[in-house]
Write a protein that holds these residues in place. Structure first.
Motif, PDB file in Angstrom:
ATOM      1  N   UNK A 106     -46.225 -78.889  41.057  1.00 49.27           N
ATOM      2  CA  UNK A 106     -45.495 -77.992  41.956  1.00 49.27           C
ATOM      3  C   UNK A 106     -44.658 -78.762  42.976  1.00 49.27           C
ATOM      4  N   UNK A 107     -45.040 -80.016  43.216  1.00 53.58           N
ATOM      5  CA  UNK A 107     -44.368 -80.910  44.165  1.00 53.58           C
ATOM      6  C   UNK A 107     -44.515 -80.473  45.626  1.00 53.58           C
ATOM      7  N   UNK A 108     -45.303 -79.447  45.884  1.00 49.65           N
ATOM      8  CA  UNK A 108     -45.463 -78.969  47.251  1.00 49.65           C
ATOM      9  C   UNK A 108     -46.356 -79.902  48.054  1.00 49.65           C
ATOM     10  N   UNK A 109     -45.978 -80.164  49.283  1.00 53.06           N
ATOM     11  CA  UNK A 109     -46.781 -80.992  50.177  1.00 53.06           C
ATOM     12  C   UNK A 109     -48.134 -80.319  50.412  1.00 53.06           C
ATOM     13  N   UNK A 110     -49.255 -81.031  50.211  1.00 55.88           N
ATOM     14  CA  UNK A 110     -50.567 -80.441  50.469  1.00 55.88           C
ATOM     15  C   UNK A 110     -50.728 -79.930  51.896  1.00 55.88           C
ATOM     16  N   UNK A 111     -49.993 -80.520  52.831  1.00 61.33           N
ATOM     17  CA  UNK A 111     -50.086 -80.067  54.225  1.00 61.33           C
ATOM     18  C   UNK A 111     -49.015 -79.033  54.564  1.00 61.33           C
ATOM     19  N   UNK A 112     -48.277 -78.582  53.548  1.00 55.34           N
ATOM     20  CA  UNK A 112     -47.303 -77.507  53.753  1.00 55.34           C
ATOM     21  C   UNK A 112     -45.991 -77.936  54.369  1.00 55.34           C
ATOM     22  N   UNK A 113     -45.709 -79.226  54.420  1.00 55.79           N
ATOM     23  CA  UNK A 113     -44.470 -79.704  55.048  1.00 55.79           C
ATOM     24  C   UNK A 113     -43.266 -79.467  54.138  1.00 55.79           C
ATOM     25  N   UNK A 114     -42.160 -79.147  54.751  1.00 53.87           N
ATOM     26  CA  UNK A 114     -40.884 -79.108  54.029  1.00 53.87           C
ATOM     27  C   UNK A 114     -40.314 -80.531  54.029  1.00 53.87           C
ATOM     28  N   UNK A 115     -39.634 -80.890  52.954  1.00 54.85           N
ATOM     29  CA  UNK A 115     -39.118 -82.252  52.816  1.00 54.85           C
ATOM     30  C   UNK A 115     -37.695 -82.359  53.373  1.00 54.85           C
ATOM     31  N   UNK A 116     -37.513 -83.341  54.246  1.00 54.84           N
ATOM     32  CA  UNK A 116     -36.160 -83.656  54.705  1.00 54.84           C
ATOM     33  C   UNK A 116     -35.411 -84.447  53.643  1.00 54.84           C
ATOM     34  N   UNK A 117     -36.160 -85.082  52.773  1.00 56.12           N
ATOM     35  CA  UNK A 117     -35.539 -85.853  51.705  1.00 56.12           C
ATOM     36  C   UNK A 117     -36.499 -86.092  50.563  1.00 56.12           C
ATOM     37  N   UNK A 118     -35.929 -86.253  49.374  1.00 59.07           N
ATOM     38  CA  UNK A 118     -36.700 -86.593  48.183  1.00 59.07           C
ATOM     39  C   UNK A 118     -36.064 -87.819  47.546  1.00 59.07           C
ATOM     40  N   UNK A 119     -36.859 -88.869  47.348  1.00 61.55           N
ATOM     41  CA  UNK A 119     -36.405 -90.006  46.538  1.00 61.55           C
ATOM     42  C   UNK A 119     -36.890 -89.705  45.121  1.00 61.55           C
ATOM     43  N   UNK A 120     -35.962 -89.218  44.298  1.00 62.61           N
ATOM     44  CA  UNK A 120     -36.321 -88.675  42.986  1.00 62.61           C
ATOM     45  C   UNK A 120     -36.186 -89.761  41.913  1.00 62.61           C
ATOM     46  N   UNK A 121     -37.341 -90.301  41.517  1.00 58.79           N
ATOM     47  CA  UNK A 121     -37.356 -91.466  40.620  1.00 58.79           C
ATOM     48  C   UNK A 121     -37.724 -91.117  39.183  1.00 58.79           C
ATOM     49  N   UNK A 122     -37.881 -89.829  38.887  1.00 56.35           N
ATOM     50  CA  UNK A 122     -38.223 -89.437  37.530  1.00 56.35           C
ATOM     51  C   UNK A 122     -37.138 -88.518  36.982  1.00 56.35           C
ATOM     52  N   UNK A 123     -37.367 -87.948  35.832  1.00 57.56           N
ATOM     53  CA  UNK A 123     -36.380 -87.056  35.204  1.00 57.56           C
ATOM     54  C   UNK A 123     -37.083 -85.750  34.837  1.00 57.56           C
ATOM     55  N   UNK A 124     -36.287 -84.749  34.506  1.00 58.97           N
ATOM     56  CA  UNK A 124     -36.866 -83.509  34.001  1.00 58.97           C
ATOM     57  C   UNK A 124     -37.279 -82.513  35.072  1.00 58.97           C
ATOM     58  N   UNK A 125     -36.874 -82.733  36.328  1.00 60.51           N
ATOM     59  CA  UNK A 125     -37.159 -81.763  37.389  1.00 60.51           C
ATOM     60  C   UNK A 125     -35.821 -81.180  37.850  1.00 60.51           C
ATOM     61  N   UNK A 126     -35.702 -79.867  37.788  1.00 61.86           N
ATOM     62  CA  UNK A 126     -34.416 -79.239  38.101  1.00 61.86           C
ATOM     63  C   UNK A 126     -34.226 -79.070  39.605  1.00 61.86           C
ATOM     64  N   UNK A 127     -32.975 -78.913  39.993  1.00 58.79           N
ATOM     65  CA  UNK A 127     -32.649 -78.666  41.397  1.00 58.79           C
ATOM     66  C   UNK A 127     -33.382 -77.425  41.908  1.00 58.79           C
TER      67      UNK A 127
END
Length: 335
Positions: A217-238
Protein backbone atom coordinates in the motif's frame (compact mmCIF):
# COMPACT_ATOMS: atom_id res chain seq x y z
CA UNK A 1 54.21 12.36 -15.14
CA UNK A 2 54.45 8.59 -15.17
CA UNK A 3 57.23 7.23 -17.31
CA UNK A 4 56.20 5.19 -20.35
CA UNK A 5 57.70 2.00 -18.88
CA UNK A 6 55.23 2.00 -15.96
CA UNK A 7 52.26 1.36 -18.23
CA UNK A 8 52.07 -1.74 -20.44
CA UNK A 9 51.07 -1.55 -24.10
CA UNK A 10 48.08 -3.84 -23.70
CA UNK A 11 45.60 -4.73 -20.97
CA UNK A 12 42.92 -7.26 -20.13
CA UNK A 13 39.37 -6.06 -20.62
CA UNK A 14 35.81 -7.35 -20.91
CA UNK A 15 33.68 -6.17 -23.81
CA UNK A 16 30.67 -7.07 -25.93
CA UNK A 17 30.52 -6.99 -29.71
CA UNK A 18 26.74 -6.80 -30.18
CA UNK A 19 23.64 -5.75 -28.27
CA UNK A 20 21.80 -8.48 -26.41
CA UNK A 21 23.37 -11.66 -25.13
CA UNK A 22 23.50 -10.83 -21.43
CA UNK A 23 26.41 -12.25 -19.46
CA UNK A 24 27.07 -14.80 -22.22
CA UNK A 25 27.72 -11.91 -24.62
CA UNK A 26 30.72 -10.67 -22.63
CA UNK A 27 34.16 -11.51 -24.01
CA UNK A 28 37.56 -11.40 -22.36
CA UNK A 29 40.01 -9.63 -24.65
CA UNK A 30 43.48 -8.10 -24.75
CA UNK A 31 43.37 -4.53 -26.07
CA UNK A 32 45.70 -1.52 -26.20
CA UNK A 33 45.91 0.63 -23.08
CA UNK A 34 44.21 3.97 -23.85
CA UNK A 35 46.05 7.27 -23.47
CA UNK A 36 45.02 10.44 -21.67
CA UNK A 37 44.14 13.36 -23.93
CA UNK A 38 43.47 16.98 -22.98
CA UNK A 39 41.79 17.30 -19.56
CA UNK A 40 41.90 13.54 -19.05
CA UNK A 41 43.72 11.17 -16.71
CA UNK A 42 44.77 7.57 -17.26
CA UNK A 43 43.82 5.32 -14.35
CA UNK A 44 45.10 1.92 -13.30
CA UNK A 45 41.81 0.52 -12.07
CA UNK A 46 41.40 -1.23 -8.73
CA UNK A 47 37.61 -1.63 -8.61
CA UNK A 48 34.50 -0.99 -10.70
CA UNK A 49 30.82 -1.34 -9.83
CA UNK A 50 28.06 -2.56 -12.12
CA UNK A 51 24.82 -0.58 -12.29
CA UNK A 52 21.57 -1.72 -13.95
CA UNK A 53 22.06 0.92 -16.64
CA UNK A 54 25.19 -0.97 -17.76
CA UNK A 55 23.33 -4.12 -18.82
CA UNK A 56 20.36 -2.10 -20.06
CA UNK A 57 22.78 -0.45 -22.51
CA UNK A 58 23.97 -3.90 -23.61
CA UNK A 59 20.35 -5.04 -23.97
CA UNK A 60 19.77 -2.17 -26.40
CA UNK A 61 17.35 -0.21 -24.21
CA UNK A 62 19.19 3.08 -24.86
CA UNK A 63 19.63 2.69 -28.62
CA UNK A 64 20.50 4.64 -30.71
CA UNK A 65 22.22 6.78 -28.07
CA UNK A 66 24.25 4.02 -26.38
CA UNK A 67 26.40 2.11 -26.98
CA UNK A 68 27.80 4.64 -29.40
CA UNK A 69 30.12 2.13 -31.04
CA UNK A 70 30.86 -1.56 -30.82
CA UNK A 71 32.80 -3.40 -29.52
CA UNK A 72 32.12 -1.70 -26.18
CA UNK A 73 33.85 -2.06 -22.79
CA UNK A 74 31.03 -1.36 -20.31
CA UNK A 75 30.83 0.23 -16.83
CA UNK A 76 31.49 3.82 -15.74
CA UNK A 77 31.87 3.77 -11.92
CA UNK A 78 35.49 3.11 -10.93
CA UNK A 79 38.27 3.66 -8.43
CA UNK A 80 41.98 3.43 -9.08
CA UNK A 81 45.31 5.19 -9.23
CA UNK A 82 46.31 7.98 -11.61
CA UNK A 83 49.23 6.81 -13.75
CA UNK A 84 49.32 9.62 -16.32
CA UNK A 85 47.72 13.03 -16.83
CA UNK A 86 46.86 14.72 -20.11
CA UNK A 87 47.45 18.37 -21.01
CA UNK A 88 45.45 20.92 -19.04
CA UNK A 89 44.85 18.76 -15.97
CA UNK A 90 45.26 20.59 -12.65
CA UNK A 91 45.08 19.18 -9.15
CA UNK A 92 45.69 15.54 -10.08
CA UNK A 93 49.07 13.85 -10.41
CA UNK A 94 50.43 10.35 -10.97
CA UNK A 95 50.08 8.30 -7.83
CA UNK A 96 46.82 9.88 -6.64
CA UNK A 97 44.19 7.42 -5.44
CA UNK A 98 40.87 8.45 -6.99
CA UNK A 99 37.19 7.76 -7.62
CA UNK A 100 35.88 8.54 -11.10
CA UNK A 101 32.86 8.32 -13.33
CA UNK A 102 33.88 7.46 -16.87
CA UNK A 103 32.19 8.93 -19.93
CA UNK A 104 29.01 6.93 -20.67
CA UNK A 105 29.66 7.08 -24.41
CA UNK A 106 33.09 5.49 -24.08
CA UNK A 107 32.61 3.24 -21.03
CA UNK A 108 35.79 1.38 -20.19
CA UNK A 109 35.35 0.29 -16.57
CA UNK A 110 35.72 -3.47 -17.01
CA UNK A 111 39.43 -3.26 -17.77
CA UNK A 112 42.81 -2.89 -16.10
CA UNK A 113 43.21 0.72 -17.29
CA UNK A 114 40.73 3.43 -18.28
CA UNK A 115 40.69 7.10 -19.25
CA UNK A 116 38.57 9.48 -17.16
CA UNK A 117 37.72 13.15 -17.47
CA UNK A 118 39.56 15.17 -14.85
CA UNK A 119 36.23 16.94 -14.24
CA UNK A 120 34.68 13.70 -12.94
CA UNK A 121 37.71 12.39 -11.04
CA UNK A 122 38.17 13.12 -7.33
CA UNK A 123 40.87 12.16 -4.87
CA UNK A 124 40.12 9.22 -2.60
CA UNK A 125 41.41 9.45 0.97
CA UNK A 126 43.05 6.45 2.64
CA UNK A 127 39.95 5.91 4.81
CA UNK A 128 37.88 5.02 1.70
CA UNK A 129 38.56 1.68 0.02
CA UNK A 130 38.49 1.30 -3.76
CA UNK A 131 35.32 -0.83 -3.58
CA UNK A 132 33.55 1.71 -1.35
CA UNK A 133 34.50 4.62 -3.58
CA UNK A 134 33.57 2.88 -6.82
CA UNK A 135 30.04 2.43 -5.50
CA UNK A 136 29.35 6.16 -5.40
CA UNK A 137 29.12 7.89 -8.80
CA UNK A 138 25.80 6.71 -10.28
CA UNK A 139 23.99 5.23 -7.27
CA UNK A 140 24.86 7.75 -4.56
CA UNK A 141 24.85 10.62 -7.07
CA UNK A 142 21.31 9.71 -8.14
CA UNK A 143 20.15 9.42 -4.53
CA UNK A 144 21.65 12.83 -3.69
CA UNK A 145 20.08 14.59 -6.66
CA UNK A 146 16.70 12.91 -6.08
CA UNK A 147 16.62 14.13 -2.48
CA UNK A 148 17.62 17.64 -3.54
CA UNK A 149 14.72 17.58 -6.03
CA UNK A 150 12.39 16.96 -3.09
CA UNK A 151 13.89 19.89 -1.17
CA UNK A 152 16.42 18.17 1.09
CA UNK A 153 19.30 20.32 2.30
CA UNK A 154 22.62 18.98 3.54
CA UNK A 155 23.86 22.09 5.33
CA UNK A 156 21.49 21.98 8.30
CA UNK A 157 19.06 24.54 6.89
CA UNK A 158 16.44 22.16 5.52
CA UNK A 159 12.87 21.61 6.66
CA UNK A 160 11.91 18.34 8.43
CA UNK A 161 10.34 16.60 5.44
CA UNK A 162 8.80 13.14 5.19
CA UNK A 163 10.21 10.92 2.47
CA UNK A 164 9.45 7.44 1.12
CA UNK A 165 12.25 5.35 -0.42
CA UNK A 166 11.05 2.38 -2.48
CA UNK A 167 13.39 -0.57 -3.13
CA UNK A 168 15.47 0.76 -0.26
CA UNK A 169 17.89 -2.19 -0.24
CA UNK A 170 19.04 -1.62 -3.81
CA UNK A 171 22.06 0.36 -4.96
CA UNK A 172 20.37 3.78 -5.01
CA UNK A 173 17.96 3.06 -2.16
CA UNK A 174 20.61 2.26 0.45
CA UNK A 175 22.37 5.54 -0.23
CA UNK A 176 19.05 7.43 -0.33
CA UNK A 177 18.08 6.23 3.15
CA UNK A 178 21.41 7.34 4.62
CA UNK A 179 21.49 10.69 2.82
CA UNK A 180 17.89 11.43 3.79
CA UNK A 181 18.79 10.94 7.45
CA UNK A 182 21.82 13.22 7.05
CA UNK A 183 19.35 15.86 5.81
CA UNK A 184 17.20 15.25 8.94
CA UNK A 185 14.27 13.78 7.01
CA UNK A 186 11.77 11.25 8.34
CA UNK A 187 12.30 8.11 6.24
CA UNK A 188 9.77 5.42 5.41
CA UNK A 189 11.27 2.62 3.32
CA UNK A 190 10.14 -0.51 1.50
CA UNK A 191 12.32 -3.56 0.85
CA UNK A 192 12.24 -7.34 1.09
CA UNK A 193 11.87 -8.97 4.49
CA UNK A 194 15.49 -10.21 4.58
CA UNK A 195 16.85 -6.66 4.31
CA UNK A 196 14.56 -4.86 6.76
CA UNK A 197 17.09 -4.95 9.62
CA UNK A 198 19.83 -3.57 7.35
CA UNK A 199 17.66 -0.69 6.15
CA UNK A 200 16.68 0.10 9.76
CA UNK A 201 20.34 0.05 10.79
CA UNK A 202 21.09 2.71 8.16
CA UNK A 203 18.57 5.06 9.75
CA UNK A 204 15.13 4.42 8.26
CA UNK A 205 12.39 5.35 10.74
CA UNK A 206 9.76 3.00 9.29
CA UNK A 207 10.50 -0.08 7.18
CA UNK A 208 7.88 -2.17 5.38
CA UNK A 209 8.13 -5.51 3.56
CA UNK A 210 6.90 -4.71 0.07
CA UNK A 211 5.38 -8.19 -0.23
CA UNK A 212 2.89 -7.59 2.60
CA UNK A 213 -0.43 -5.74 2.08
CA UNK A 214 0.87 -2.92 4.30
CA UNK A 215 4.09 -2.59 2.32
CA UNK A 216 2.32 -2.84 -1.02
CA UNK A 217 0.00 0.00 0.00
CA UNK A 218 3.07 2.23 0.54
CA UNK A 219 1.23 4.05 3.33
CA UNK A 220 3.33 5.34 6.21
CA UNK A 221 2.63 3.22 9.32
CA UNK A 222 2.46 6.45 11.33
CA UNK A 223 0.00 8.01 8.86
CA UNK A 224 2.38 10.65 7.50
CA UNK A 225 1.90 12.17 4.07
CA UNK A 226 5.06 12.14 1.95
CA UNK A 227 6.68 15.37 0.86
CA UNK A 228 8.76 13.30 -1.51
CA UNK A 229 9.27 9.80 -2.83
CA UNK A 230 12.61 8.49 -4.09
CA UNK A 231 11.12 5.89 -6.41
CA UNK A 232 13.74 3.22 -7.09
CA UNK A 233 11.53 0.42 -8.39
CA UNK A 234 9.12 -0.06 -11.29
CA UNK A 235 5.51 -1.06 -11.69
CA UNK A 236 3.91 1.49 -9.33
CA UNK A 237 1.55 3.93 -11.01
CA UNK A 238 1.22 7.63 -10.30
CA UNK A 239 -2.35 7.00 -9.08
CA UNK A 240 -0.95 4.80 -6.29
CA UNK A 241 1.30 7.60 -5.03
CA UNK A 242 -1.02 10.58 -5.44
CA UNK A 243 -3.21 10.09 -2.33
CA UNK A 244 -0.13 9.46 -0.17
CA UNK A 245 1.53 12.81 -0.99
CA UNK A 246 1.40 16.09 0.90
CA UNK A 247 -0.08 19.10 -0.90
CA UNK A 248 3.12 19.77 -2.88
CA UNK A 249 4.57 16.27 -2.74
CA UNK A 250 6.87 15.01 -5.48
CA UNK A 251 7.65 11.54 -6.75
CA UNK A 252 11.19 11.41 -8.13
CA UNK A 253 11.28 8.56 -10.65
CA UNK A 254 14.86 7.39 -11.23
CA UNK A 255 13.90 4.88 -13.96
CA UNK A 256 11.27 6.85 -15.88
CA UNK A 257 9.48 5.21 -18.80
CA UNK A 258 7.57 6.96 -21.58
CA UNK A 259 4.35 7.00 -19.54
CA UNK A 260 6.13 8.70 -16.61
CA UNK A 261 7.57 11.36 -18.89
CA UNK A 262 4.10 12.08 -20.32
CA UNK A 263 2.60 12.28 -16.82
CA UNK A 264 5.35 14.67 -15.75
CA UNK A 265 4.74 16.89 -18.78
CA UNK A 266 1.01 16.98 -18.00
CA UNK A 267 1.74 18.02 -14.39
CA UNK A 268 3.92 20.90 -15.59
CA UNK A 269 1.35 22.06 -18.14
CA UNK A 270 -1.47 22.02 -15.58
CA UNK A 271 0.67 23.60 -12.82
CA UNK A 272 -0.13 20.67 -10.56
CA UNK A 273 1.30 21.00 -7.03
CA UNK A 274 1.72 17.25 -6.72
CA UNK A 275 4.17 16.14 -9.37
CA UNK A 276 5.94 13.20 -10.91
CA UNK A 277 9.52 14.25 -11.69
CA UNK A 278 11.70 12.04 -13.93
CA UNK A 279 15.34 12.20 -12.86
CA UNK A 280 18.35 11.61 -15.07
CA UNK A 281 21.64 11.91 -13.21
CA UNK A 282 23.65 15.03 -13.98
CA UNK A 283 27.19 13.97 -12.99
CA UNK A 284 29.42 16.65 -11.49
CA UNK A 285 32.63 16.85 -9.50
CA UNK A 286 31.17 18.79 -6.55
CA UNK A 287 28.64 16.05 -5.78
CA UNK A 288 31.28 13.33 -6.05
CA UNK A 289 33.61 15.24 -3.71
CA UNK A 290 30.77 15.68 -1.22
CA UNK A 291 29.97 11.96 -1.28
CA UNK A 292 33.60 10.85 -0.94
CA UNK A 293 33.92 13.25 2.00
CA UNK A 294 30.87 11.72 3.70
CA UNK A 295 32.41 8.25 3.28
CA UNK A 296 35.69 9.46 4.77
CA UNK A 297 33.88 10.92 7.78
CA UNK A 298 31.91 7.71 8.35
CA UNK A 299 28.59 9.50 7.78
CA UNK A 300 27.85 7.41 4.68
CA UNK A 301 28.67 3.81 3.89
CA UNK A 302 28.75 1.75 0.73
CA UNK A 303 26.99 -1.57 1.26
CA UNK A 304 28.83 -4.15 -0.84
CA UNK A 305 26.72 -7.12 -1.94
CA UNK A 306 29.52 -9.13 -3.54
CA UNK A 307 32.98 -8.92 -5.10
CA UNK A 308 34.23 -10.67 -8.23
CA UNK A 309 37.64 -10.67 -9.94
CA UNK A 310 37.80 -9.28 -13.48
CA UNK A 311 38.13 -12.88 -14.72
CA UNK A 312 34.60 -13.52 -13.38
CA UNK A 313 33.00 -10.30 -14.61
CA UNK A 314 30.31 -12.35 -16.35
CA UNK A 315 29.13 -13.67 -12.96
CA UNK A 316 28.97 -10.12 -11.59
CA UNK A 317 27.03 -9.04 -14.70
CA UNK A 318 24.51 -11.86 -14.27
CA UNK A 319 24.09 -11.04 -10.59
CA UNK A 320 23.10 -7.48 -11.49
CA UNK A 321 20.67 -8.71 -14.16
CA UNK A 322 19.07 -11.09 -11.64
CA UNK A 323 18.16 -8.07 -9.54
CA UNK A 324 18.45 -9.51 -6.03
CA UNK A 325 21.64 -7.77 -4.90
CA UNK A 326 21.67 -5.93 -1.59
CA UNK A 327 23.93 -2.96 -2.32
CA UNK A 328 26.73 -2.79 -4.83
CA UNK A 329 28.25 -5.49 -7.05
CA UNK A 330 32.00 -4.90 -7.32
CA UNK A 331 34.52 -6.14 -9.87
CA UNK A 332 38.11 -6.00 -8.61
CA UNK A 333 41.09 -5.87 -10.93
CA UNK A 334 43.69 -8.42 -9.88
CA UNK A 335 47.23 -7.09 -9.88
Amino acid sequence: MATPTTTPATMRAVQYDACGGGAAGLKHVEVPVPSAKKNEVLLKLQAATINPVDWKIQKGDLRPLLPRRLPFIPVTDVAGVVVDVGPGVKGLTAGDQVVAMLNSFNGGGLAEYAVASANLTVKRPAEVSAAEGAGLPIAAGTALQALRSIGAKFDGTGKPLNVLVTAASGGVGLYAVQLAKLANLHVTATCGARNMDLVKSLGADEVMDYRTPEGASLQSPSGRKYDGVVHCTVGVSWSSFQPLLSDAGRVIDITPNFSAILTSALHRMTFSKKRLVPLLLSPNKADLELLVGLLKEGKLKTVVDSKFPLSEADKAWQSSIDGHATGKIVVEMES
